[in-house]
Motif scaffolding. Structure first.
Motif, PDB file in Angstrom:
ATOM      1  N   ARG A 171       0.814  -1.219   0.000  1.00  0.00           N
ATOM      2  CA  ARG A 171       0.000   0.000   0.000  1.00  0.00           C
ATOM      3  C   ARG A 171       0.847   1.268   0.000  1.00  0.00           C
ATOM      4  O   ARG A 171       0.579   2.210  -0.740  1.00  0.00           O
ATOM      5  CB  ARG A 171      -0.913   0.000   1.240  1.00  0.00           C
ATOM      6  CG  ARG A 171      -1.763   1.232   1.336  1.00  0.00           C
ATOM      7  CD  ARG A 171      -2.738   1.160   2.487  1.00  0.00           C
ATOM      8  NE  ARG A 171      -2.080   1.264   3.767  1.00  0.00           N
ATOM      9  CZ  ARG A 171      -2.493   2.042   4.777  1.00  0.00           C
ATOM     10  NH1 ARG A 171      -3.577   2.768   4.628  1.00  0.00           N
ATOM     11  NH2 ARG A 171      -1.842   2.077   5.901  1.00  0.00           N
ATOM     12  N   LEU A 174       2.486   1.882  -3.420  1.00  0.00           N
ATOM     13  CA  LEU A 174       1.478   2.236  -4.419  1.00  0.00           C
ATOM     14  C   LEU A 174       0.985   3.666  -4.232  1.00  0.00           C
ATOM     15  O   LEU A 174       0.903   4.435  -5.186  1.00  0.00           O
ATOM     16  CB  LEU A 174       0.299   1.267  -4.330  1.00  0.00           C
ATOM     17  CG  LEU A 174       0.485   0.009  -5.166  1.00  0.00           C
ATOM     18  CD1 LEU A 174      -0.292  -1.153  -4.585  1.00  0.00           C
ATOM     19  CD2 LEU A 174       0.031   0.261  -6.603  1.00  0.00           C
ATOM     20  N   VAL A 225      -6.481  -1.128  -1.937  1.00  0.00           N
ATOM     21  CA  VAL A 225      -5.086  -1.571  -1.883  1.00  0.00           C
ATOM     22  C   VAL A 225      -4.750  -2.099  -0.479  1.00  0.00           C
ATOM     23  O   VAL A 225      -4.069  -3.112  -0.329  1.00  0.00           O
ATOM     24  CB  VAL A 225      -4.165  -0.399  -2.307  1.00  0.00           C
ATOM     25  CG1 VAL A 225      -2.757  -0.647  -1.887  1.00  0.00           C
ATOM     26  CG2 VAL A 225      -4.232  -0.199  -3.805  1.00  0.00           C
ATOM     27  N   ALA A 262      -1.872  -9.809  -4.854  1.00  0.00           N
ATOM     28  CA  ALA A 262      -1.767  -8.347  -4.915  1.00  0.00           C
ATOM     29  C   ALA A 262      -0.421  -7.862  -5.472  1.00  0.00           C
ATOM     30  O   ALA A 262      -0.375  -6.944  -6.290  1.00  0.00           O
ATOM     31  CB  ALA A 262      -1.990  -7.771  -3.523  1.00  0.00           C
ATOM     32  N   LEU A 267       0.251  -0.741 -10.530  1.00  0.00           N
ATOM     33  CA  LEU A 267      -0.440   0.472 -10.069  1.00  0.00           C
ATOM     34  C   LEU A 267      -1.563   0.850 -11.041  1.00  0.00           C
ATOM     35  O   LEU A 267      -2.678   1.188 -10.627  1.00  0.00           O
ATOM     36  CB  LEU A 267       0.601   1.603  -9.990  1.00  0.00           C
ATOM     37  CG  LEU A 267       0.079   3.019  -9.802  1.00  0.00           C
ATOM     38  CD1 LEU A 267      -0.670   3.152  -8.487  1.00  0.00           C
ATOM     39  CD2 LEU A 267       1.230   4.023  -9.856  1.00  0.00           C
ATOM     40  N   PHE A 270      -4.562  -1.371 -10.397  1.00  0.00           N
ATOM     41  CA  PHE A 270      -5.241  -1.041  -9.134  1.00  0.00           C
ATOM     42  C   PHE A 270      -6.062   0.247  -9.300  1.00  0.00           C
ATOM     43  O   PHE A 270      -7.166   0.351  -8.760  1.00  0.00           O
ATOM     44  CB  PHE A 270      -4.242  -0.883  -7.981  1.00  0.00           C
ATOM     45  CG  PHE A 270      -4.001  -2.157  -7.219  1.00  0.00           C
ATOM     46  CD1 PHE A 270      -5.049  -2.803  -6.560  1.00  0.00           C
ATOM     47  CD2 PHE A 270      -2.733  -2.714  -7.147  1.00  0.00           C
ATOM     48  CE1 PHE A 270      -4.832  -3.984  -5.853  1.00  0.00           C
ATOM     49  CE2 PHE A 270      -2.520  -3.892  -6.439  1.00  0.00           C
ATOM     50  CZ  PHE A 270      -3.565  -4.531  -5.793  1.00  0.00           C
TER      51      PHE A 270
END
Ligand code: SAM
Length: 280
Positions: A171, A174, A225, A262, A267, A270
């Motif tokens: 997280r 990102l 995320v 994940a 990016l 997501f």
């Protein structure tokens, strides 16, 4: 004389005001003014900028920021024992230091600063990640700040600058890389602090990009995320099960294989997923 200003050395300041470090407040002080000046320099050109500092403590970094030419420093400190020491610095730099006594998680800092704004802090570790996420996730971009120069535990710093696919990627990376650029600019051994913490530290410099790399709703991206990496070993269709009854279809619509994990998702994908979920 301390070297960067006419104020007393920090060890004297600490002794005079009885500032024994409190673990509950994440107090690991930097007493070497050459080091605090170096951190202040790594924040970029401070002249003409208002600087937000969180947790000034006895004021070592505050003194560095003022000596490096910050137009004004606004410093939020939770420990009222530090206020008299900070008051001495305010007197040495008339009109340039505003100290706010309070919790950085609750103070409306924007109301106290004028642009351009830079943030520079040796953060209390217990609130550092929360503050970083807040600074990275305002709904509108560019943010009020130009750059963030922040001390973290080395391991957290690595998570902020991590490359996609690496173990530390998650997280923080990102969010930091979505609308900003982040790099580690300084390493500090534990012994640089008083008292020394258990781990080494690093300073991360984050510069805001003029616009996001990909469009996405900030809160939605941050939440999805967080959920995806919370169970990073699971397939996304499982870790995001609670998100929408038809999560498999939503993942596919965003161009993501529902059986992927994940850390293999870019990016860009997501951001696409956050947009698809926002349409619900
Ligand atoms: N900047 C100083 C230095 O470099 O020596 C002190 C850094 S120390 C790691 C963290 C500081 O943040 C302490 O002074 C502590 O009292 C303060 N602090 C802890 N939690 C805080 C909070 N929620 N809001 C504002 N300050 C906080």
């Amino acid at each position: 004389m301390s070297g960067i200003d006419s104020l007393p050395p920090l060890r004297e300041v600490i002794a005079e005001h009885g500032l024994s470090a409190r673990k509950s407040l994440g107090q690991n002080f930097l007493l070497d003014l050459n080091l605090t000046a170096k951190i202040a320099r790594s924040a970029g050109d401070l002249t003409g900028c208002d600087v937000l500092e969180i947790g000034p403590g006895p004021g070592g970094l505050t003194r560095g920021l003022l000596a490096m030419g910050a137009r004004r420093v606004v410093a939020i400190e939770k420990d009222t024992r530090c206020l008299p020491a900070l008051q001495q610095i305010a007197e040495a730099y008339p009109g340039r230091l505003e100290v706010i006594s309070g919790d950085a998680l609750e103070v409306d800092w924007a109301a106290h600063l004028n642009g351009p704004i830079r943030v520079c802090a040796n953060l209390p570790y217990n609130v550092g990640t929360e503050l970083l996420v807040r600074w990275l996730t305002p709904e509108t971009w560019p943010p009020l700040w130009q750059s963030l120069t922040l001390m973290f535990q080395r391991e957290v710093a690595e998570r902020i600058v991590a490359a996609p696919g690496s173990k530390a990627y998650g997280r923080l990376a990102l969010l930091a890389q979505w609308r900003a650029e982040a790099r580690i600019v300084m390493d500090l051994p534990a012994r640089a602090f008083t008292p020394p913490p258990k781990v080494n530290s690093a300073v991360v410099h984050v510069t805001a990009l003029p616009e996001p790399r990909y469009p996405a709703p900030a809160e939605g991206l941050s939440k999805v995320v967080a959920a995806a990496f919370n169970q990073r070993r699971k397939m996304l269709r499982s870790s995001l099960k609670g998100y929408a009854p038809d999560i498999e279809a939503k993942l596919e619509e965003a161009g993501i294989d529902p059986t992927a994990r994940a850390e293999t998702v870019s990016l860009e994908r997501f951001c696409a997923l956050a947009r698809v979920l926002a349409r619900r």
